[in-house]
Design a protein around this motif. Structure first.
Motif, mmCIF file in Angstrom:
data_model
loop_
_atom_site.group_PDB
_atom_site.id
_atom_site.type_symbol
_atom_site.label_atom_id
_atom_site.label_comp_id
_atom_site.label_asym_id
_atom_site.label_seq_id
_atom_site.Cartn_x
_atom_site.Cartn_y
_atom_site.Cartn_z
ATOM 1 N N LEU A 78 -1.573 -37.205 112.210
ATOM 2 C CA LEU A 78 0.157 -37.442 112.526
ATOM 3 C C LEU A 78 0.429 -38.469 113.700
ATOM 4 O O LEU A 78 -0.994 -38.072 115.006
ATOM 5 C CB LEU A 78 0.676 -35.897 113.193
ATOM 6 C CG LEU A 78 2.109 -36.515 113.290
ATOM 7 C CD1 LEU A 78 2.766 -36.596 112.669
ATOM 8 C CD2 LEU A 78 2.316 -35.140 114.236
ATOM 9 N N TYR A 124 4.781 -40.301 112.597
ATOM 10 C CA TYR A 124 5.117 -39.978 111.396
ATOM 11 C C TYR A 124 3.054 -39.710 110.880
ATOM 12 O O TYR A 124 2.374 -39.811 111.256
ATOM 13 C CB TYR A 124 4.745 -41.787 110.770
ATOM 14 C CG TYR A 124 6.016 -42.619 111.432
ATOM 15 C CD1 TYR A 124 6.591 -42.907 110.290
ATOM 16 C CD2 TYR A 124 6.672 -42.668 112.655
ATOM 17 C CE1 TYR A 124 8.130 -42.982 110.524
ATOM 18 C CE2 TYR A 124 7.714 -43.493 112.434
ATOM 19 C CZ TYR A 124 8.626 -43.574 111.726
ATOM 20 O OH TYR A 124 9.958 -44.278 111.775
ATOM 21 N N VAL A 125 3.557 -38.734 109.102
ATOM 22 C CA VAL A 125 2.385 -38.567 108.960
ATOM 23 C C VAL A 125 2.026 -38.954 108.053
ATOM 24 O O VAL A 125 2.713 -39.773 106.908
ATOM 25 C CB VAL A 125 2.239 -36.958 108.404
ATOM 26 C CG1 VAL A 125 3.816 -36.804 106.789
ATOM 27 C CG2 VAL A 125 0.645 -36.356 108.278
ATOM 28 N N TYR A 182 8.100 -38.055 110.102
ATOM 29 C CA TYR A 182 7.755 -36.312 110.057
ATOM 30 C C TYR A 182 9.185 -35.851 110.085
ATOM 31 O O TYR A 182 8.992 -34.500 109.412
ATOM 32 C CB TYR A 182 6.654 -36.042 111.293
ATOM 33 C CG TYR A 182 5.904 -34.685 111.095
ATOM 34 C CD1 TYR A 182 5.120 -34.339 110.685
ATOM 35 C CD2 TYR A 182 7.068 -33.419 111.752
ATOM 36 C CE1 TYR A 182 4.262 -33.258 110.353
ATOM 37 C CE2 TYR A 182 6.309 -32.079 111.916
ATOM 38 C CZ TYR A 182 4.587 -31.865 111.109
ATOM 39 O OH TYR A 182 4.652 -30.785 110.375
ATOM 40 N N ALA A 218 5.042 -33.092 105.763
ATOM 41 C CA ALA A 218 6.242 -33.182 106.056
ATOM 42 C C ALA A 218 7.373 -32.611 104.880
ATOM 43 O O ALA A 218 6.675 -33.359 104.010
ATOM 44 C CB ALA A 218 7.007 -34.694 107.114
#
Length: 82
Positions: free
Chosen positions: A20, A29-30, A53, A80
């Protein structure tokens, strides 16, 4: 924001699926995938596929450009939901 550039091999150890990251825009954001790892060619740069995410939007960015805008938040988080 990180201003020192790491070698690509070192970034590949850090930027991994399910990690992450915070973007400079404040979003999380992943990382979903790392693309073009096996075939290194200037026309096909190693690329990070990542997802917002919160809203599930999927993006890509060259790994060489990754640390210009991202800071690691946490390794190994769930993907996500979209």
């Amino acid at each position: 924001m990180n201003t020192t550039k790491k070698p690509l091999d070192e970034l590949l150890e850090l930027v991994t699926p399910k990690s992450l990251w915070w973007h400079t825009n404040g979003n999380q954001y992943v990382v979903l995938h790392i693309a073009n790892v096996a075939y290194r060619h200037p026309n096909y740069p190693v690329t990070v596929v990542y997802q917002n995410y919160d809203n599930g939007t999927v993006w890509t960015r060259a790994l060489a450009d990754w640390e210009r805008s991202f800071t690691l938040y946490k390794a190994g988080v769930p993907y996500a939901s979209t």
